[in-house]
Scaffold this motif. Structure first.
Motif, mmCIF file in Angstrom:
data_model
loop_
_atom_site.group_PDB
_atom_site.id
_atom_site.type_symbol
_atom_site.label_atom_id
_atom_site.label_comp_id
_atom_site.label_asym_id
_atom_site.label_seq_id
_atom_site.Cartn_x
_atom_site.Cartn_y
_atom_site.Cartn_z
ATOM 1 N N ASN A 285 0.826 -1.199 0.000
ATOM 2 C CA ASN A 285 0.000 0.000 0.000
ATOM 3 C C ASN A 285 0.870 1.264 0.000
ATOM 4 N N PHE B 235 0.121 4.401 0.448
ATOM 5 C CA PHE B 235 -0.135 5.359 1.530
ATOM 6 C C PHE B 235 0.572 4.931 2.814
ATOM 7 N N VAL B 236 0.512 3.646 3.107
ATOM 8 C CA VAL B 236 1.186 3.118 4.306
ATOM 9 C C VAL B 236 2.698 3.319 4.177
ATOM 10 N N MET C 190 -5.684 2.118 -2.134
ATOM 11 C CA MET C 190 -6.729 2.650 -1.280
ATOM 12 C C MET C 190 -6.061 3.467 -0.154
ATOM 13 N N PRO C 191 -6.610 4.654 0.162
ATOM 14 C CA PRO C 191 -5.947 5.548 1.128
ATOM 15 C C PRO C 191 -6.214 5.150 2.577
ATOM 16 N N ILE C 192 -5.719 3.982 2.966
ATOM 17 C CA ILE C 192 -6.088 3.389 4.259
ATOM 18 C C ILE C 192 -5.422 4.067 5.454
ATOM 19 N N VAL C 193 -4.391 4.851 5.210
ATOM 20 C CA VAL C 193 -3.851 5.738 6.259
ATOM 21 C C VAL C 193 -3.640 7.127 5.639
ATOM 22 N N TYR C 194 -3.533 8.140 6.510
ATOM 23 C CA TYR C 194 -3.393 9.540 6.063
ATOM 24 C C TYR C 194 -1.944 9.973 6.265
ATOM 25 N N PRO C 195 -1.133 9.981 5.198
ATOM 26 C CA PRO C 195 0.276 10.373 5.378
ATOM 27 C C PRO C 195 0.418 11.882 5.563
ATOM 28 N N PRO C 196 1.522 12.335 6.164
ATOM 29 C CA PRO C 196 1.728 13.776 6.377
ATOM 30 C C PRO C 196 1.813 14.559 5.077
ATOM 31 N N SER C 197 2.071 13.906 3.961
ATOM 32 C CA SER C 197 2.192 14.580 2.672
ATOM 33 C C SER C 197 2.071 13.523 1.582
ATOM 34 N N PHE C 198 1.662 13.948 0.381
ATOM 35 C CA PHE C 198 1.667 13.039 -0.779
ATOM 36 C C PHE C 198 2.969 13.174 -1.573
ATOM 37 N N ARG D 58 -11.358 6.620 3.576
ATOM 38 C CA ARG D 58 -10.241 5.680 3.422
ATOM 39 C C ARG D 58 -10.589 4.425 2.614
ATOM 40 N N THR E 135 -12.300 4.811 -0.423
ATOM 41 C CA THR E 135 -12.605 5.259 -1.786
ATOM 42 C C THR E 135 -11.780 4.462 -2.799
ATOM 43 N N TYR F 219 -4.525 16.696 -2.121
ATOM 44 C CA TYR F 219 -4.251 16.299 -0.733
ATOM 45 C C TYR F 219 -5.207 17.041 0.195
ATOM 46 N N PHE G 173 -8.836 12.981 6.003
ATOM 47 C CA PHE G 173 -9.643 11.956 5.328
ATOM 48 C C PHE G 173 -10.983 11.752 6.045
ATOM 49 N N ARG H 248 -7.962 -4.987 -1.050
ATOM 50 C CA ARG H 248 -7.745 -3.613 -0.588
ATOM 51 C C ARG H 248 -8.504 -3.357 0.721
ATOM 52 N N GLU I 57 -6.802 -4.973 3.532
ATOM 53 C CA GLU I 57 -5.671 -4.142 3.967
ATOM 54 C C GLU I 57 -6.151 -2.976 4.828
ATOM 55 N N PHE I 58 -7.270 -2.371 4.435
ATOM 56 C CA PHE I 58 -7.875 -1.289 5.232
ATOM 57 C C PHE I 58 -8.070 -1.757 6.666
ATOM 58 N N ASN J 102 -7.523 -0.082 10.320
ATOM 59 C CA ASN J 102 -8.743 0.629 10.730
ATOM 60 C C ASN J 102 -9.779 -0.378 11.231
#
Lengths: 235, 235
Positions: A91, A93-94, A138-146, B133, B135, B142, B146, B177, B180-181, B185
């Motif tokens: 992933n 995002f992770v 899938m954006p399963i975590v929110y990173p500090p930046s892309f 998370r 989507t 950014y 989320f 996916r 993995e989420f 979460n």
């Protein structure tokens, strides 16, 4: 001098982990005895140890030792001292979240600029682009930046997939998504099909493998480029 | 009392925009003359005006007037004064970014709790969950967070797609996916197939349409639920 392989995938259908590219890697990693593996992307949520063991097994075929970055107390020092680096898929995002939190973006940029060989597959290739804004994950975590490693002057879309013309599914195609990306972002995107990779040597960026790649530039129609095409003018 | 439709898609294969659900919407919006449309998700990068015009045309069939939220000077006031709200599909990151920047998350939560009818399709449904998370969209911008509207106590995966067992593509399936989420979460995820919707009335959340939905809970095997199933215990 930069020395990088940016591969669409670790595994092609019907063959084992890294098998399709192992001969190339034998040459690519010829100066390194030990490869530092970054398992942060955790495909399927597996642990860092589990993931590193898969990679260790694959690399015994070309007589390389593998150490996971999570085995080191100080990951920044581990990068600085690495003979070679491999970031695996999973992933994006992770992976990006962990790289930022562990202050590894600049650390990796520095050593790669100075010639430490870097191999990425899938998520590990996505992060070679300017940002992770063209990931399929899938954006399963929110990173500090892309923001990503910016080892090449464009974005990567790994596992590039052509539209399925028989599909009745109304979700967006990959090409539609990348077109939407260009509604908000200026940089080119290289769609790398499975089995393809980019070989970066200094300022040269060449498409490798048997397949064409799809190039997306803002305001232009997408186009296909043949293997062995030099992509260093793309920016 | 909450009064919400959370639809997987705006359009099913072979029919026009909103056609498959128009009869339901005629009843759902019976108290409203004018619908406030949120065009922020901008599918394919089209403008707010272009998108709003598509929706205006569709709603003339059931004699509703449509106004785009971008036509108001103060979007928070527009929400507060709306007779009914519709958020259309497109890119969930672009939509979420605009909702946060325009301070609309709390504004929408407040009016929906007090009974303003809310219709979402695709990205507009994704934001009804706890977070975005799950989507399927590309992270082309950014957003500041989320976090989403949390109108239901779980996450939504719209356009849910079953694995293609004939595919040789090595990218992750939707089910992989979402698995993995759940590595990162805790909340359940409802995979809504195209043509399905959730009908929320107060504390009741019922699956509508002809298809089953796929329910993913952390630590459990995914399961299918039939239309008319009450999902209000899922949390």
């Amino acid at each position: 001098m930069k020395n990088i392989i940016i591969a669409s995938t670790s595994t092609i259908h019907g063959s084992g982990y890294l098998d399709y590219i192992l001969e190339e890697l034998n040459t690519f990693f010829k100066e390194a005895e030990t490869i530092l593996f970054i398992p942060y992307a955790r495909p399927g949520g597996i642990s860092h140890d589990e993931y590193t063991n898969i990679v260790k097994t694959a690399f015994t075929k070309i007589n390389k030792t593998v150490k996971g970055i999570h085995e080191f107390e100080n990951p920044v020092e581990a990068i600085a001292n690495a003979e070679a680096i491999f970031t695996g898929g999973g992933n994006t995002f992770v992976l990006t979240d962990m790289l930022h939190r562990n202050h590894l973006i600049e650390a990796i940029q520095n050593v790669v600029k100075n010639g430490t060989p870097y191999l990425g597959t899938s998520a590990g290739s996505n992060i070679c682009g300017l940002t992770i804004r063209t990931t399929n994950d899938m954006p399963i975590v929110y990173p500090p930046s892309f923001n990503a490693l910016a080892l090449v002057p464009f974005n990567i879309n790994p596992h590039y997939l052509d539209p399925d013309t028989n599909s009745k599914h109304m979700g967006e195609t990959r090409e539609t998504r990348i077109k939407e990306f260009h509604g908000f972002n200026p940089q080119p995107v290289v769609g790398l099909r499975e089995g393809s990779w980019l070989r970066v040597s200094g300022d040269s960026i060449v498409l490798k493998g048997h397949l064409t790649a799809r190039i997306f530039e803002k305001g232009k129609s997408p186009c296909e480029v043949e293997p062995e095409t030099e992509l260093n003018t793309l920016k």
